[in-house]
Design a protein around this motif. Structure first.
Motif, short mmCIF file in Angstrom:
data_model
loop_
_atom_site.label_atom_id
_atom_site.label_comp_id
_atom_site.label_asym_id
_atom_site.label_seq_id
_atom_site.Cartn_x
_atom_site.Cartn_y
_atom_site.Cartn_z
N THR A 238 0.84 -1.21 0.00
CA THR A 238 0.00 0.00 0.00
C THR A 238 0.87 1.25 0.00
O THR A 238 0.67 2.17 -0.81
N ASN A 239 1.86 1.26 0.88
CA ASN A 239 2.71 2.45 0.99
C ASN A 239 3.53 2.66 -0.28
O ASN A 239 3.73 3.80 -0.71
N LYS A 243 3.36 5.97 -2.45
CA LYS A 243 4.62 6.70 -2.60
C LYS A 243 4.89 6.95 -4.08
O LYS A 243 5.23 8.07 -4.49
N GLN A 244 4.68 5.90 -4.89
CA GLN A 244 4.92 6.05 -6.34
C GLN A 244 3.99 7.11 -6.93
O GLN A 244 4.41 7.95 -7.72
N ALA A 245 2.74 7.08 -6.51
CA ALA A 245 1.77 8.05 -7.04
C ALA A 245 2.19 9.47 -6.67
O ALA A 245 2.12 10.40 -7.49
N GLY A 250 5.85 14.65 -7.48
CA GLY A 250 6.95 15.33 -6.79
C GLY A 250 6.55 15.80 -5.40
O GLY A 250 6.96 16.87 -4.96
N GLN A 251 5.72 15.02 -4.70
CA GLN A 251 5.18 15.49 -3.41
C GLN A 251 5.46 14.57 -2.23
O GLN A 251 4.62 14.40 -1.38
#
Ligand SMILES: Cc1cc2nc3c(=O)[nH]c(=O)nc-3n(C[C@H](O)[C@H](O)[C@H](O)COP(=O)(O)O)c2cc1C
Length: 258
Positions: A238-239, A243-245, A250-251
């Motif tokens: 899930t993480n 994280k990829q999204a 760039g956030q």
């Protein structure tokens, strides 16, 4: 031959709601489909309604449906069409994702608006104040079908308790709950071709046994809720996905995982 023309015209009427805003594409739909298929195969007349497509305003709370227009709500929206369906249903299925430990607002709004089905008077039932049903031809059985994002089964406890209480309040019979924790893993496994057919088979069988016996066996409920992935793997998956999204935007700076 249409089902209504067939000898099954006396068949059980099933009214099913899916409260996920993702409708057919959501995880709730993955469970609703085999459950309703099982019930159809047993000869039920099934109607599936997505609460997001309904025009249902919140209850005004003025109790006009009790004191001014008994049995009728003064608001002009889809509840007019839904009330007779609710009154005729033998089985009502509430399919819903867990949202903040409960049901999404569209479903709660709809349930609040069912108060014209009850009379204003108080009666005592099991040492509790209740309102009697206005039209009491049927005491529908109610089944909760839910999935949630977190991994643990106890995330369903508030929702199940609430649904059981709603059933008592509305003079409905709570017939059981099909619960799918870490529901996001189910759709992931389907997409990746990882075997999960036993969950869908058990869901379909649950629909069949509900029609045949009025209950859902412990065995099917357990299979539907079975662990799909270990907790640590699910958290990691899930993480990683989030994280990829966020990285694509760039956030990730300043987040708890950066
Ligand atoms: C607004 C919102 C609130 C949520 N709250 C919870 C929650 O309290 N507990 C939980 O386990 N999952 C929660 N989830 C996750 C959903 O239950 C989960 O993603 C589920 O698979 C969605 O089902 P659907 O695809 O049918 O919409 C929440 C999701 C959203 C969008």
């Amino acid at each position: 031959m249409k089902s209504s023309d067939s000898p099954r015209s006396e068949s059980m009427k099933v009214l099913a709601f899916n409260a996920s805003p993702l409708m057919e594409k959501g995880n709730t739909a993955l469970l609703m489909a085999p459950l309703l298929e099982g019930m159809r195969e047993e000869g039920c007349e099934v109607e599936l309604i997505y609460t997001c497509r309904l025009r249902v305003k919140p209850c005004l709370g003025d109790r006009a449906c009790w004191t001014k227009t008994p049995g009728k709500c003064v608001q002009d929206d889809d509840v007019k069409m839904l009330l007779p369906k609710m009154q005729e249903a033998d089985v009502i299925i509430f399919g819903t994702p867990v949202y903040f430990d409960g049901m999404p607002g569209t479903l709660k709004n709809l349930i609040d608006r069912l108060i014209p089905m009850l009379e204003p008077y108080f009666i005592m039932q099991d040492s509790h104040c209740r309102h009697p049903s206005r039209k009491r031809q049927k005491h529908p059985k109610v089944v909760l079908v839910s999935n949630c994002g977190f991994w643990e089964m106890d995330n369903f406890e508030p929702l199940v308790m609430h649904m059981q209480a709603i059933c008592k309040n509305a003079c409905w019979e709570f017939a059981g709950a099909l619960l799918r924790p870490h529901g996001e893993a189910l759709s992931y496994m389907v997409r990746k071709g990882i075997p999960v057919q036993d969950v869908f088979d058990a869901t379909k069988n649950a629909g069949k046994e509900l029609v045949r016996t009025g209950k859902i066996s412990e065995k099917n409920m357990k299979t539907i809720s079975r662990n799909l992935v270990p907790l640590e793997t699910y958290v990691e998956m899930t993480n990683k996905g989030f994280k990829q999204a966020l990285e694509r935007l760039g956030q990730t700076r300043g987040s708890s995982l950066s």
